[in-house]
Design a protein around this motif. Structure first.
Motif, mmCIF file in Angstrom:
data_model
loop_
_atom_site.group_PDB
_atom_site.id
_atom_site.type_symbol
_atom_site.label_atom_id
_atom_site.label_comp_id
_atom_site.label_asym_id
_atom_site.label_seq_id
_atom_site.Cartn_x
_atom_site.Cartn_y
_atom_site.Cartn_z
ATOM 1 N N VAL A 162 0.855 -1.178 0.000
ATOM 2 C CA VAL A 162 0.000 0.000 0.000
ATOM 3 C C VAL A 162 0.896 1.234 0.000
ATOM 4 O O VAL A 162 1.897 1.291 0.712
ATOM 5 C CB VAL A 162 -0.950 -0.004 1.225
ATOM 6 C CG1 VAL A 162 -0.191 -0.120 2.529
ATOM 7 C CG2 VAL A 162 -1.833 1.235 1.224
ATOM 8 N N PHE A 163 0.532 2.210 -0.839
ATOM 9 C CA PHE A 163 1.275 3.468 -0.947
ATOM 10 C C PHE A 163 0.407 4.591 -0.399
ATOM 11 O O PHE A 163 -0.795 4.662 -0.690
ATOM 12 C CB PHE A 163 1.637 3.769 -2.402
ATOM 13 C CG PHE A 163 2.702 2.863 -2.956
ATOM 14 C CD1 PHE A 163 4.011 3.306 -3.096
ATOM 15 C CD2 PHE A 163 2.412 1.561 -3.332
ATOM 16 C CE1 PHE A 163 5.002 2.478 -3.600
ATOM 17 C CE2 PHE A 163 3.389 0.721 -3.838
ATOM 18 C CZ PHE A 163 4.691 1.182 -3.968
ATOM 19 N N THR A 164 1.011 5.461 0.402
ATOM 20 C CA THR A 164 0.268 6.554 1.023
ATOM 21 C C THR A 164 0.867 7.898 0.644
ATOM 22 O O THR A 164 2.064 8.023 0.376
ATOM 23 C CB THR A 164 0.270 6.428 2.558
ATOM 24 O OG1 THR A 164 1.618 6.617 3.050
ATOM 25 C CG2 THR A 164 -0.239 5.064 2.998
ATOM 26 N N LEU A 165 0.007 8.908 0.636
ATOM 27 C CA LEU A 165 0.415 10.292 0.389
ATOM 28 C C LEU A 165 -0.538 11.190 1.164
ATOM 29 O O LEU A 165 -1.752 10.932 1.181
ATOM 30 C CB LEU A 165 0.367 10.619 -1.104
ATOM 31 C CG LEU A 165 0.811 12.031 -1.514
ATOM 32 C CD1 LEU A 165 2.292 12.244 -1.207
ATOM 33 C CD2 LEU A 165 0.555 12.266 -3.011
ATOM 34 N N ALA A 166 -0.013 12.209 1.806
ATOM 35 C CA ALA A 166 -0.828 13.106 2.640
ATOM 36 C C ALA A 166 -1.566 12.335 3.730
ATOM 37 O O ALA A 166 -2.671 12.680 4.113
ATOM 38 C CB ALA A 166 -1.807 13.906 1.784
ATOM 39 N N GLY A 167 -0.953 11.256 4.179
ATOM 40 C CA GLY A 167 -1.513 10.490 5.276
ATOM 41 C C GLY A 167 -2.473 9.387 4.895
ATOM 42 O O GLY A 167 -2.795 8.532 5.722
ATOM 43 N N GLY A 168 -2.966 9.371 3.654
ATOM 44 C CA GLY A 168 -3.951 8.386 3.239
ATOM 45 C C GLY A 168 -3.464 7.508 2.103
ATOM 46 O O GLY A 168 -2.553 7.885 1.357
ATOM 47 N N ASP A 194 7.917 -6.510 -6.581
ATOM 48 C CA ASP A 194 6.657 -6.037 -7.153
ATOM 49 C C ASP A 194 6.330 -4.625 -6.676
ATOM 50 O O ASP A 194 5.868 -3.785 -7.449
ATOM 51 C CB ASP A 194 5.514 -6.989 -6.775
ATOM 52 C CG ASP A 194 5.557 -8.289 -7.569
ATOM 53 O OD1 ASP A 194 6.133 -8.277 -8.672
ATOM 54 O OD2 ASP A 194 5.023 -9.299 -7.095
ATOM 55 N N ALA A 195 6.558 -4.368 -5.381
ATOM 56 C CA ALA A 195 6.277 -3.039 -4.839
ATOM 57 C C ALA A 195 7.202 -1.991 -5.442
ATOM 58 O O ALA A 195 6.799 -0.844 -5.654
ATOM 59 C CB ALA A 195 6.415 -3.056 -3.319
ATOM 60 N N ALA A 196 8.431 -2.378 -5.741
ATOM 61 C CA ALA A 196 9.383 -1.429 -6.335
ATOM 62 C C ALA A 196 8.923 -0.973 -7.720
ATOM 63 O O ALA A 196 9.057 0.204 -8.081
ATOM 64 C CB ALA A 196 10.766 -2.067 -6.419
ATOM 65 N N LYS A 197 8.382 -1.894 -8.503
ATOM 66 C CA LYS A 197 7.865 -1.518 -9.827
ATOM 67 C C LYS A 197 6.701 -0.536 -9.695
ATOM 68 O O LYS A 197 6.602 0.439 -10.447
ATOM 69 C CB LYS A 197 7.420 -2.761 -10.595
ATOM 70 C CG LYS A 197 8.549 -3.685 -10.996
ATOM 71 C CD LYS A 197 8.050 -4.802 -11.896
ATOM 72 C CE LYS A 197 7.026 -5.664 -11.202
ATOM 73 N NZ LYS A 197 6.533 -6.765 -12.054
ATOM 74 N N GLU A 198 5.821 -0.797 -8.731
ATOM 75 C CA GLU A 198 4.701 0.114 -8.501
ATOM 76 C C GLU A 198 5.209 1.477 -8.030
ATOM 77 O O GLU A 198 4.645 2.516 -8.388
ATOM 78 C CB GLU A 198 3.757 -0.484 -7.462
ATOM 79 C CG GLU A 198 2.472 0.295 -7.257
ATOM 80 C CD GLU A 198 1.481 0.138 -8.394
ATOM 81 O OE1 GLU A 198 0.441 0.805 -8.365
ATOM 82 O OE2 GLU A 198 1.750 -0.667 -9.313
ATOM 83 N N ALA A 199 6.287 1.464 -7.247
ATOM 84 C CA ALA A 199 6.847 2.718 -6.734
ATOM 85 C C ALA A 199 7.313 3.623 -7.864
ATOM 86 O O ALA A 199 7.160 4.849 -7.792
ATOM 87 C CB ALA A 199 8.004 2.417 -5.779
#
Length: 293
Positions: A162-168, A194-199
């Motif tokens: 899960v990736f978050t931005l501005a707390g959500g 897998d998460a690195a590709k999404e990043a």
């Protein structure tokens, strides 16, 4: 020309703002209420957790009578509705949805009971959604986890991030790994890949939106997987790992990915990979700012 009033709905998501505290909520409570009515669950007794370990979802019926008895059950429609509810506003549904979606072709009574349990959970969390806080500056923070060989059909592991931005949360995924991992460390390392590709995709997106983004902070609770990603050591335990998963080494070396160790109890992606306790599930929701809107 004049300025237009603030949007209250977009792409089926309901928007609520509190400008004094610089907070914004996204939810799909109207859609969820319609889903509960459609499957006669509007008056169901709510539950506080999605699936429990006693559900043996890997067991499909063998008897022809039982198979025919499930033909009229609207299983596929219910799963499709839950998938749509999960997208954009309900990361808490991701792990349950991946479990129940595997049995579309050959479902049993236990699978339908699991779907109804998810609907009962939605009954008690209809008002839930994502909360974002206004910030002058912020960066993407991600959590990644895996559950080793818990799929009883083929012993593949589950990747959750899960990736978050501005707390959500801004994007999340729970998915079976496409090859069988031979150890817990390997399952965690494949999840990191897998998460690195999404990043990389998320990093490009937020940059286009004007967010100043350095390296993406990627939190993992496996010290061994982090060590393997930071140190390009070749030995017998890792030579069989597919090269696609070693991409993360390059990203860590360049600074595009910043790997950080996080304690298992504080890993918000834990609920995306396995059935957790009610206390841990609630804590993961708090970490991701999934609250009542």
């Amino acid at each position: 020309m004049k300025d237009l009033g603030a949007a209250k709905k977009i792409l089926g998501m309901e928007i609520r703002r509190k400008r004094s505290s610089r907070k914004l909520w996204l939810s799909r409570k109207g859609y969820i209420k319609k889903v509960l009515e459609r499957f006669d669950m509007a008056n169901a007794k709510p539950v506080s957790i999605l699936l429990a370990n006693h559900f043996n979802l890997y067991q499909s019926p063998k008897c022809e009578v039982k198979i025919r008895g499930m033909e009229q059950v609207p299983y596929a429609s219910a799963v499709g509705c839950l998938m749509y509810a999960m997208v954009c506003t309900r990361p808490d549904l991701a792990q349950a949805v991946i479990q129940i979606s595997k049995y579309m072709a050959n479902l049993g009574r236990e699978h339908w009971n699991a779907v109804k349990l998810v609907l009962r959970y939605l009954k008690g969390t209809t008002e839930y959604g994502l909360m974002f806080r206004g910030q002058k500056c912020g960066s993407v923070v991600a959590y990644v986890d895996s559950d080793y060989a818990e799929d009883l059909d083929n012993r593949r592991s589950t990747t959750g991030y899960v990736f978050t931005l501005a707390g959500g949360p801004i994007c999340w995924r729970s998915v079976l790994q496409y090859v069988v991992a031979l150890s817990t460390m390997e399952a965690e390392y494949m999840a990191l890949g897998d998460a690195a590709k999404e990043a990389l995709w998320v990093q490009g997106l937020v940059t286009e939106l004007g967010v100043e983004q350095g390296g993406v902070q990627l939190h993992c609770d496996s010290q061994d997987a982090i060590f393997l990603a930071k140190n390009q050591v070749y030995h017998s335990r890792t030579k069989h790992i597919h090269m696609r998963f070693h991409k993360i080494r390059e990203l860590v070396a360049s600074g595009e990915i910043i790997l950080e160790k996080v304690h298992t109890s504080e890993n918000a992606a834990d609920m995306l990979t396995k059935v957790v306790t009610a206390e841990k599930f609630k804590h993961c929701l708090e970490l991701l700012h999934v609250f009542q809107c």
